[in-house]
Enzyme design. Structure first.
Site, PDB file in Angstrom:
ATOM      1  N   HIS A 116     -18.754  67.907  -9.507  1.00  0.00           N
ATOM      2  CA  HIS A 116     -18.654  66.487  -9.869  1.00  0.00           C
ATOM      3  C   HIS A 116     -19.624  66.122 -10.986  1.00  0.00           C
ATOM      4  O   HIS A 116     -20.590  66.846 -11.251  1.00  0.00           O
ATOM      5  CB  HIS A 116     -18.932  65.604  -8.649  1.00  0.00           C
ATOM      6  CG  HIS A 116     -20.369  65.691  -8.181  1.00  0.00           C
ATOM      7  ND1 HIS A 116     -20.863  66.777  -7.483  1.00  0.00           N
ATOM      8  CD2 HIS A 116     -21.421  64.847  -8.349  1.00  0.00           C
ATOM      9  CE1 HIS A 116     -22.149  66.587  -7.219  1.00  0.00           C
ATOM     10  NE2 HIS A 116     -22.511  65.431  -7.751  1.00  0.00           N
ATOM     11  N   ASP A 141     -22.031  62.763 -11.933  1.00  0.00           N
ATOM     12  CA  ASP A 141     -22.556  61.655 -11.133  1.00  0.00           C
ATOM     13  C   ASP A 141     -21.951  60.305 -11.531  1.00  0.00           C
ATOM     14  O   ASP A 141     -21.955  59.913 -12.716  1.00  0.00           O
ATOM     15  CB  ASP A 141     -24.089  61.570 -11.280  1.00  0.00           C
ATOM     16  CG  ASP A 141     -24.797  62.705 -10.537  1.00  0.00           C
ATOM     17  OD1 ASP A 141     -24.236  63.219  -9.552  1.00  0.00           O
ATOM     18  OD2 ASP A 141     -25.916  63.072 -10.957  1.00  0.00           O
ATOM     19  N   ARG A 173     -34.083  62.464  -6.643  1.00  0.00           N
ATOM     20  CA  ARG A 173     -33.234  62.308  -7.837  1.00  0.00           C
ATOM     21  C   ARG A 173     -33.471  60.955  -8.503  1.00  0.00           C
ATOM     22  O   ARG A 173     -33.511  59.926  -7.832  1.00  0.00           O
ATOM     23  CB  ARG A 173     -31.756  62.431  -7.441  1.00  0.00           C
ATOM     24  CG  ARG A 173     -30.850  62.568  -8.644  1.00  0.00           C
ATOM     25  CD  ARG A 173     -29.402  62.750  -8.218  1.00  0.00           C
ATOM     26  NE  ARG A 173     -28.708  61.473  -8.242  1.00  0.00           N
ATOM     27  CZ  ARG A 173     -27.406  61.346  -7.983  1.00  0.00           C
ATOM     28  NH1 ARG A 173     -26.675  62.381  -7.642  1.00  0.00           N
ATOM     29  NH2 ARG A 173     -26.819  60.163  -8.037  1.00  0.00           N
ATOM     30  N   HIS A 208     -21.674  69.377 -11.741  1.00  0.00           N
ATOM     31  CA  HIS A 208     -22.600  70.188 -10.953  1.00  0.00           C
ATOM     32  C   HIS A 208     -22.099  70.298  -9.516  1.00  0.00           C
ATOM     33  O   HIS A 208     -21.226  69.535  -9.087  1.00  0.00           O
ATOM     34  CB  HIS A 208     -24.047  69.689 -11.016  1.00  0.00           C
ATOM     35  CG  HIS A 208     -24.242  68.267 -10.602  1.00  0.00           C
ATOM     36  ND1 HIS A 208     -23.891  67.189 -11.394  1.00  0.00           N
ATOM     37  CD2 HIS A 208     -24.749  67.736  -9.464  1.00  0.00           C
ATOM     38  CE1 HIS A 208     -24.181  66.069 -10.765  1.00  0.00           C
ATOM     39  NE2 HIS A 208     -24.700  66.362  -9.587  1.00  0.00           N
TER      40      HIS A 208
HETATM   41  C1  SIN Z   1     -26.388  65.973  -6.573  1.00  0.00           C
HETATM   42  O1  SIN Z   1     -25.176  66.142  -6.553  1.00  0.00           O
HETATM   43  O2  SIN Z   1     -26.914  65.160  -7.323  1.00  0.00           O
HETATM   44  C2  SIN Z   1     -27.268  66.822  -5.666  1.00  0.00           C
HETATM   45  C3  SIN Z   1     -27.442  68.197  -6.195  1.00  0.00           C
HETATM   46  C4  SIN Z   1     -28.256  69.060  -5.290  1.00  0.00           C
HETATM   47  O3  SIN Z   1     -28.660  68.628  -4.204  1.00  0.00           O
HETATM   48  O4  SIN Z   1     -28.522  70.206  -5.657  1.00  0.00           O
END
Ligand code: SIN
Length: 274
Positions: free
Chosen positions: A96, A98, A265, A250
């Site tokens: 995905h 973000d 994050r 990602h």
């Molecule tokens: C996310 O999708 O922002 C999380 C990625 C992760 O936990 O590695």
């Protein structure tokens, strides 16, 4: 600044830098250029307080807070991404980009590892510029004329159920959000053409039903996460990843049952995809 590429197509580590320090404008420009060149960059062995992660992030733009996930009470800029030892599920375990359901999805995300499992919990990124470049001329021409609806329905419609098995919590009062974006966006800094669709949030092509859209969308998802367009990062405590959310997908690997992982994050505001 020493830069070491992770693969031939995406990702690079920046070595010998302490991002907790008040870095000069020229170092920040170098970091930004490295991000534009490699789409996701990594820093190792960083010892950051929440304030230091926030200050570093602010050097790249305004902070945007998640409209769907809960943030820390003391630091509303920070979204905790946590898997407790008893959790079965995590966020992010589909390819995905973000928050593309927003009119202006984040330009970038900075994820900092506070606690990681003894093994597993890696994250992968895919290069969506390369995904577009590798399509046929006929497909490129067609996609350049198309738009797609992105929606957060995938998350918000199931918030209660999802919250019952994960510690990264959705806000149960999150508004339903929908945005129309070009299927191919032009990166606002590099001018590269980017295939801008992703599985959880792209609902359908403009003027078509979801059923009509899914065969082509599914093909594009397969094309955009081919192994040769990706990199895989093994976290250590103190690692920080900074990805360009305009041109990457990602994927977080949920392969560490019974172990704890805690990440912080922060996202940087973006512009309307054009
Ligand atoms: C996310 O999708 O922002 C999380 C990625 C992760 O936990 O590695």
């Amino acid at each position: 600044m020493k830069v070491s590429k992770l693969t031939g197509s995406i990702g690079a580590e920046i070595l010998d830098i302490d991002i907790s320090k008040d870095l000069s404008d020229s170092v920040i420009t170098d970091i930004r250029e490295t991000l534009l060149a490699h789409k996701v960059i990594f820093f190792r062995e960083q010892d950051l307080t929440p304030e230091q992660q926030i200050s570093f992030t602010k050097r790249f733009g305004e902070i945007s807070t998640s409209p769907v996930y809960k943030t820390l009470k003391e630091y509303p800029q920070i979204m905790p991404v946590v898997k407790e030892v008893t959790d079965t599920d995590i966020i992010g375990d589909t390819w995905h980009t973000d928050e593309t359901f927003q009119q202006t999805p984040p330009m970038g995300s900075l994820l900092y590892a506070r606690e990681i499992p003894s093994v597993g919990g890696d994250t992968l990124w895919a290069n969506l510029g390369l995904a577009f470049e590798r399509l046929s001329d006929g497909m490129k021409e067609k996609l350049l004329t198309m738009k797609a609806i992105h929606s957060n329905d995938f998350l918000t419609a199931n918030a209660k159920r999802r919250n019952s098995t994960r510690s990264t919590k959705l806000r149960e009062d999150a508004p339903v959000m929908q945005s129309l974006h070009p299927v191919v966006r032009t990166h606002d800094e590099t001018q590269e053409k980017i295939l801008f669709v992703n599985q959880p949030f792209t609902f359908a092509f403009e003027g078509m039903t979801r059923e009509e859209s899914l065969p082509l969308l599914t093909y594009l998802y397969q094309m955009s996460a081919k192994p040769e367009m990706t990199c895989r990062f093994k976290w250590r405590k103190g690692s920080l990843a900074f990805w360009d959310n305009r041109c990457t997908l990602h994927y977080a690997c949920n392969d560490y049952r019974g172990e704890r992982r805690e990440m912080h994050r922060i996202t940087v505001e973006g512009t309307k995809p054009q």
